[in-house]
Design a protein around this motif. Structure first.
Motif, PDB file in Angstrom:
ATOM      1  N   VAL A 134       0.852  -1.181   0.000  1.00  0.00           N
ATOM      2  CA  VAL A 134       0.000   0.000   0.000  1.00  0.00           C
ATOM      3  C   VAL A 134       0.892   1.237   0.000  1.00  0.00           C
ATOM      4  CG1 VAL A 134      -0.168   0.078   2.513  1.00  0.00           C
ATOM      5  CG2 VAL A 134      -2.004   1.045   1.133  1.00  0.00           C
ATOM      6  N   GLN A 135       0.364   2.326  -0.491  1.00  0.00           N
ATOM      7  CA  GLN A 135       1.119   3.578  -0.451  1.00  0.00           C
ATOM      8  C   GLN A 135       0.967   4.240   0.912  1.00  0.00           C
ATOM      9  OE1 GLN A 135      -0.170   5.897  -3.887  1.00  0.00           O
ATOM     10  NE2 GLN A 135       1.617   5.169  -5.011  1.00  0.00           N
ATOM     11  N   ALA A 136       1.917   5.070   1.243  1.00  0.00           N
ATOM     12  CA  ALA A 136       1.874   5.806   2.501  1.00  0.00           C
ATOM     13  C   ALA A 136       0.552   6.565   2.607  1.00  0.00           C
ATOM     14  CB  ALA A 136       3.053   6.763   2.596  1.00  0.00           C
ATOM     15  N   GLY A 137      -0.024   6.520   3.804  1.00  0.00           N
ATOM     16  CA  GLY A 137      -1.319   7.140   4.028  1.00  0.00           C
ATOM     17  C   GLY A 137      -2.488   6.193   3.845  1.00  0.00           C
ATOM     18  N   GLY A 138      -2.228   5.036   3.278  1.00  0.00           N
ATOM     19  CA  GLY A 138      -3.279   4.071   3.041  1.00  0.00           C
ATOM     20  C   GLY A 138      -3.612   3.230   4.255  1.00  0.00           C
ATOM     21  N   SER A 139      -4.510   2.271   4.058  1.00  0.00           N
ATOM     22  CA  SER A 139      -4.986   1.425   5.145  1.00  0.00           C
ATOM     23  C   SER A 139      -4.961  -0.044   4.740  1.00  0.00           C
ATOM     24  CB  SER A 139      -6.426   1.791   5.520  1.00  0.00           C
ATOM     25  OG  SER A 139      -6.533   3.115   5.972  1.00  0.00           O
ATOM     26  N   LEU A 140      -4.809  -0.894   5.747  1.00  0.00           N
ATOM     27  CA  LEU A 140      -4.918  -2.335   5.589  1.00  0.00           C
ATOM     28  C   LEU A 140      -5.562  -2.894   6.842  1.00  0.00           C
ATOM     29  CD1 LEU A 140      -1.425  -3.414   4.156  1.00  0.00           C
ATOM     30  CD2 LEU A 140      -3.621  -3.566   2.961  1.00  0.00           C
ATOM     31  N   ARG A 141      -6.233  -4.028   6.718  1.00  0.00           N
ATOM     32  CA  ARG A 141      -6.749  -4.719   7.891  1.00  0.00           C
ATOM     33  C   ARG A 141      -6.220  -6.144   7.886  1.00  0.00           C
ATOM     34  NH1 ARG A 141     -12.746  -6.107  10.327  1.00  0.00           N
ATOM     35  NH2 ARG A 141     -12.784  -7.696   8.697  1.00  0.00           N
ATOM     36  N   LEU A 142      -5.519  -6.490   8.939  1.00  0.00           N
ATOM     37  CA  LEU A 142      -5.016  -7.846   9.112  1.00  0.00           C
ATOM     38  C   LEU A 142      -6.017  -8.659   9.926  1.00  0.00           C
ATOM     39  CD1 LEU A 142      -1.272  -7.155  10.021  1.00  0.00           C
ATOM     40  CD2 LEU A 142      -2.355  -7.294   7.763  1.00  0.00           C
ATOM     41  N   SER A 143      -6.101  -9.938   9.617  1.00  0.00           N
ATOM     42  CA  SER A 143      -6.945 -10.857  10.368  1.00  0.00           C
ATOM     43  C   SER A 143      -6.108 -12.041  10.821  1.00  0.00           C
ATOM     44  CB  SER A 143      -8.103 -11.363   9.502  1.00  0.00           C
ATOM     45  OG  SER A 143      -8.940 -10.313   9.097  1.00  0.00           O
ATOM     46  N   CYS A 144      -6.508 -12.623  11.941  1.00  0.00           N
ATOM     47  CA  CYS A 144      -5.825 -13.799  12.471  1.00  0.00           C
ATOM     48  C   CYS A 144      -6.904 -14.755  12.976  1.00  0.00           C
ATOM     49  CB  CYS A 144      -4.874 -13.415  13.584  1.00  0.00           C
ATOM     50  SG  CYS A 144      -4.141 -14.818  14.463  1.00  0.00           S
ATOM     51  N   ALA A 145      -7.041 -15.883  12.319  1.00  0.00           N
ATOM     52  CA  ALA A 145      -8.009 -16.888  12.733  1.00  0.00           C
ATOM     53  C   ALA A 145      -7.359 -17.850  13.710  1.00  0.00           C
ATOM     54  CB  ALA A 145      -8.525 -17.646  11.519  1.00  0.00           C
ATOM     55  N   ALA A 146      -7.950 -17.973  14.899  1.00  0.00           N
ATOM     56  CA  ALA A 146      -7.419 -18.856  15.933  1.00  0.00           C
ATOM     57  C   ALA A 146      -8.280 -20.106  16.063  1.00  0.00           C
ATOM     58  CB  ALA A 146      -7.371 -18.122  17.273  1.00  0.00           C
ATOM     59  N   SER A 147      -7.642 -21.242  16.304  1.00  0.00           N
ATOM     60  CA  SER A 147      -8.379 -22.505  16.408  1.00  0.00           C
ATOM     61  C   SER A 147      -9.006 -22.709  17.774  1.00  0.00           C
ATOM     62  CB  SER A 147      -7.453 -23.688  16.095  1.00  0.00           C
ATOM     63  OG  SER A 147      -6.395 -23.757  17.026  1.00  0.00           O
ATOM     64  N   GLY A 148      -8.681 -21.826  18.728  1.00  0.00           N
ATOM     65  CA  GLY A 148      -9.250 -21.935  20.058  1.00  0.00           C
ATOM     66  C   GLY A 148      -9.133 -20.626  20.808  1.00  0.00           C
ATOM     67  N   TYR A 149      -9.673 -20.632  22.028  1.00  0.00           N
ATOM     68  CA  TYR A 149      -9.655 -19.405  22.835  1.00  0.00           C
ATOM     69  C   TYR A 149      -8.272 -19.177  23.429  1.00  0.00           C
ATOM     70  CZ  TYR A 149     -10.767 -16.140  26.622  1.00  0.00           C
ATOM     71  OH  TYR A 149     -10.785 -15.059  27.454  1.00  0.00           O
ATOM     72  N   ALA A 150      -7.864 -17.914  23.463  1.00  0.00           N
ATOM     73  CA  ALA A 150      -6.606 -17.541  24.084  1.00  0.00           C
ATOM     74  C   ALA A 150      -6.848 -16.372  25.022  1.00  0.00           C
ATOM     75  CB  ALA A 150      -5.571 -17.162  23.029  1.00  0.00           C
ATOM     76  N   TYR A 151      -6.268 -16.416  26.201  1.00  0.00           N
ATOM     77  CA  TYR A 151      -6.437 -15.384  27.219  1.00  0.00           C
ATOM     78  C   TYR A 151      -5.928 -14.034  26.744  1.00  0.00           C
ATOM     79  CZ  TYR A 151      -5.500 -13.002  31.658  1.00  0.00           C
ATOM     80  OH  TYR A 151      -5.430 -12.100  32.674  1.00  0.00           O
ATOM     81  N   CYS A 152      -4.851 -14.070  25.998  1.00  0.00           N
ATOM     82  CA  CYS A 152      -4.204 -12.851  25.542  1.00  0.00           C
ATOM     83  C   CYS A 152      -3.761 -13.047  24.098  1.00  0.00           C
ATOM     84  CB  CYS A 152      -3.009 -12.552  26.439  1.00  0.00           C
ATOM     85  SG  CYS A 152      -2.051 -11.103  25.991  1.00  0.00           S
ATOM     86  N   MET A 153      -4.011 -12.058  23.275  1.00  0.00           N
ATOM     87  CA  MET A 153      -3.565 -12.150  21.885  1.00  0.00           C
ATOM     88  C   MET A 153      -2.893 -10.842  21.492  1.00  0.00           C
ATOM     89  SD  MET A 153      -6.583 -14.226  19.926  1.00  0.00           S
ATOM     90  CE  MET A 153      -5.458 -14.692  18.595  1.00  0.00           C
ATOM     91  N   GLY A 154      -1.971 -10.937  20.568  1.00  0.00           N
ATOM     92  CA  GLY A 154      -1.248  -9.738  20.183  1.00  0.00           C
ATOM     93  C   GLY A 154      -0.777  -9.774  18.748  1.00  0.00           C
ATOM     94  N   TRP A 155      -0.419  -8.602  18.279  1.00  0.00           N
ATOM     95  CA  TRP A 155       0.225  -8.439  16.976  1.00  0.00           C
ATOM     96  C   TRP A 155       1.651  -7.947  17.211  1.00  0.00           C
ATOM     97  CZ3 TRP A 155      -1.666 -10.171  12.524  1.00  0.00           C
ATOM     98  CH2 TRP A 155      -3.052 -10.352  12.400  1.00  0.00           C
ATOM     99  N   PHE A 156       2.572  -8.582  16.515  1.00  0.00           N
ATOM    100  CA  PHE A 156       3.970  -8.202  16.565  1.00  0.00           C
ATOM    101  C   PHE A 156       4.453  -7.993  15.135  1.00  0.00           C
ATOM    102  CE2 PHE A 156       5.107  -9.057  21.001  1.00  0.00           C
ATOM    103  CZ  PHE A 156       3.965  -9.705  21.417  1.00  0.00           C
ATOM    104  N   ARG A 157       5.563  -7.296  15.000  1.00  0.00           N
ATOM    105  CA  ARG A 157       6.129  -7.120  13.656  1.00  0.00           C
ATOM    106  C   ARG A 157       7.642  -7.180  13.727  1.00  0.00           C
ATOM    107  NH1 ARG A 157       4.503  -0.747  12.554  1.00  0.00           N
ATOM    108  NH2 ARG A 157       5.999   0.188  14.016  1.00  0.00           N
ATOM    109  N   GLN A 158       8.222  -7.555  12.596  1.00  0.00           N
ATOM    110  CA  GLN A 158       9.677  -7.626  12.510  1.00  0.00           C
ATOM    111  C   GLN A 158      10.110  -7.207  11.117  1.00  0.00           C
ATOM    112  OE1 GLN A 158      11.400 -11.416  13.597  1.00  0.00           O
ATOM    113  NE2 GLN A 158      13.357 -10.442  14.089  1.00  0.00           N
ATOM    114  N   ALA A 159      10.931  -6.172  11.085  1.00  0.00           N
ATOM    115  CA  ALA A 159      11.505  -5.697   9.833  1.00  0.00           C
ATOM    116  C   ALA A 159      12.881  -6.324   9.664  1.00  0.00           C
ATOM    117  CB  ALA A 159      11.596  -4.179   9.846  1.00  0.00           C
ATOM    118  N   PRO A 160      13.375  -6.426   8.429  1.00  0.00           N
ATOM    119  CA  PRO A 160      14.693  -7.025   8.209  1.00  0.00           C
ATOM    120  C   PRO A 160      15.772  -6.328   9.015  1.00  0.00           C
ATOM    121  CG  PRO A 160      13.551  -6.782   6.134  1.00  0.00           C
ATOM    122  CD  PRO A 160      12.708  -6.079   7.174  1.00  0.00           C
ATOM    123  N   GLY A 161      16.564  -7.108   9.733  1.00  0.00           N
ATOM    124  CA  GLY A 161      17.661  -6.562  10.505  1.00  0.00           C
ATOM    125  C   GLY A 161      17.258  -5.942  11.830  1.00  0.00           C
ATOM    126  N   LYS A 162      15.976  -6.037  12.175  1.00  0.00           N
ATOM    127  CA  LYS A 162      15.502  -5.438  13.427  1.00  0.00           C
ATOM    128  C   LYS A 162      14.898  -6.504  14.332  1.00  0.00           C
ATOM    129  CE  LYS A 162      14.601  -0.785  11.670  1.00  0.00           C
ATOM    130  NZ  LYS A 162      13.621   0.329  11.610  1.00  0.00           N
TER     131      LYS A 162
END
Length: 121
Positions: A12-40
């Motif tokens: 996407v271009q800067a200023g744009g939007s995206l929606r990520l989804s994560c389908a889980a096979s069961g219930y989890a007490y805590c859920m999160g999104w993490f990210r990792q860029a190359p070299g970081k």
């Protein structure tokens, strides 16, 4: 065992939007999104307590990203608005079955395979 499957990444271009989804096979007490860029290091983007709905965000995404779940608590979302080139990374969904909930990636028991987000200037 909780299996996690992410979707919704893309380019996407800067200023744009995206929606990520994560389908889980069961219930989890805590859920999160993490990210990792190359070299970081992997960094927390946001996490949510499934019971109370309490959410927490990294300073870099506050006001731009929103984490949420469906009513069944088995699908996790990340709405990303006003995207910046520095948001470019592989995004991972993570889940913890019980215990404390925090932004440390070390406490999460289950991880998805990741979905790539690329933001061009």
């Amino acid at each position: 065992q909780v299996q996690l499957v992410e979707s919704g990444g893309g380019s996407v271009q800067a200023g744009g939007s995206l929606r990520l989804s994560c389908a889980a096979s069961g219930y989890a007490y805590c859920m999160g999104w993490f990210r990792q860029a190359p070299g970081k290091d992997r960094e927390r983007v946001a996490h949510i307590y499934s019971g109370s709905g309490f959410t927490s965000y990294a300073d870099s995404v506050k006001g731009r990203f929103t984490i949420s779940q469906d009513n069944a608590k088995t699908t996790l979302y990340l709405q990303m608005n006003s995207l910046k080139p520095e948001d470019t990374a592989m995004y991972y969904c993570a889940a913890r079955r019980g215990g404390t909930c925090s932004g440390s990636y070390l406490i999460y028991d289950y991880w998805g395979q990741g979905t790539q987000v690329t933001v061009s200037s």
